[in-house]
Design a protein around this motif. Structure first.
Motif, short mmCIF file in Angstrom:
data_model
loop_
_atom_site.label_atom_id
_atom_site.label_comp_id
_atom_site.label_asym_id
_atom_site.label_seq_id
_atom_site.Cartn_x
_atom_site.Cartn_y
_atom_site.Cartn_z
N ASP A 128 -40.83 -28.88 -36.65
CA ASP A 128 -40.50 -27.48 -36.26
C ASP A 128 -41.91 -26.74 -36.49
N PRO A 129 -42.71 -26.49 -35.48
CA PRO A 129 -44.10 -25.63 -36.02
C PRO A 129 -43.76 -24.26 -36.34
N THR A 130 -42.66 -23.71 -36.03
CA THR A 130 -42.51 -22.40 -36.42
C THR A 130 -41.93 -22.17 -38.01
N ARG A 131 -41.81 -23.29 -38.59
CA ARG A 131 -41.16 -23.20 -40.08
C ARG A 131 -42.23 -22.88 -41.10
N THR A 132 -41.84 -22.32 -42.14
CA THR A 132 -42.86 -21.87 -43.03
C THR A 132 -42.11 -21.84 -44.45
N LEU A 133 -42.97 -22.02 -45.63
CA LEU A 133 -42.56 -22.04 -46.81
C LEU A 133 -42.01 -20.92 -47.20
N SER A 134 -42.15 -19.63 -46.49
CA SER A 134 -41.10 -18.62 -46.66
C SER A 134 -39.89 -18.72 -46.32
N ASP A 135 -39.31 -19.76 -45.88
CA ASP A 135 -37.97 -20.09 -45.62
C ASP A 135 -37.34 -20.72 -46.78
#
Length: 215
Positions: A128-135
């Motif tokens: 999922d390219p939209t995911r980030t470590l801020s999650d």
């Protein structure tokens, strides 16, 4: 002539003949006698304790000039002060070396952590390219720090993670631009991989990932 030859004195004092010659030249340990006709040097058994003191101090990296000062000290207090001063210098150097070693360990840990973060991100973005470590939930960061007994501010750690993510994103963007050049189409050689790493900071595994991404 009576006494020990330089070879015999070398064996009992555990100082090499070359070292004894040097100590004679600098005035640290002169022979008891020198044969006027041959120039042969002779030492006495009384000089063995002095030679052993010299050897021990030199093994502690005390400069020759300081060793001479210790041997010529007029009283025990002066001698001990000279030795203590040298030990203090050794302790300072040891502390500096330990600091340097710890800095190198920190650099190594930082490198390993950076590689780990990048691998996590490539796996995460593949799904999922939209995911980030801020999650990542803050509770997970706090639990991880506690598990490894790290007294770090979890918000500071989160900031570092996000900064590494940003840098990795920039590196990926640059990597895609570089690999889009005609030179890098097709199978890459070891020379290509070295060039990409040394010139553009693209490690081999990242290049493989980007090429897989493009295909």
């Amino acid at each position: 002539m009576t006494g020990l030859t330089v070879g015999e004195f070398s064996r009992v004092s555990h100082l090499s003949i070359k070292t004894l010659r040097h100590y004679h030249e600098v005035g640290l340990l002169a022979p008891a006698e020198i044969a006027p006709d041959t120039g042969y040097r002779y030492y006495s058994l009384d000089q063995v304790p002095t030679a052993q003191v010299i050897r021990r101090l030199r093994n502690l990296e005390m400069p020759v000039a300081d060793v001479k000062a210790v041997l010529s000290a007029e009283d025990v207090t002066t001698r001990n002060e000279l030795i203590s001063a040298h030990l203090a210098r050794l302790e300072t150097r040891l502390a500096q070396a330990q600091t340097a070693i710890e800095s190198l360990r920190e650099l190594r840990r930082g490198y390993v952590l950076r590689r780990l973060i990048r691998r996590v991100l490539t796996t995460l973005w593949r799904d999922d390219p939209t995911r980030t470590l801020s999650d990542l939930p803050m509770e997970l960061i706090e639990h991880t720090l506690g598990h490894f007994r790290q007294l770090r501010d979890p918000y500071e750690v989160r900031t570092v993670l996000l900064d590494e993510e940003r840098k990795f994103g920039v590196l990926l963007q640059r990597g895609r631009q570089v690999l889009s050049r005609s030179r890098f189409t097709g199978t890459l050689s070891d020379e290509d991989y070295r060039y990409l790493h040394d010139t553009h900071g693209l490690p081999r595994d990242l290049v493989v990932y980007l090429n897989t991404e493009q295909s």
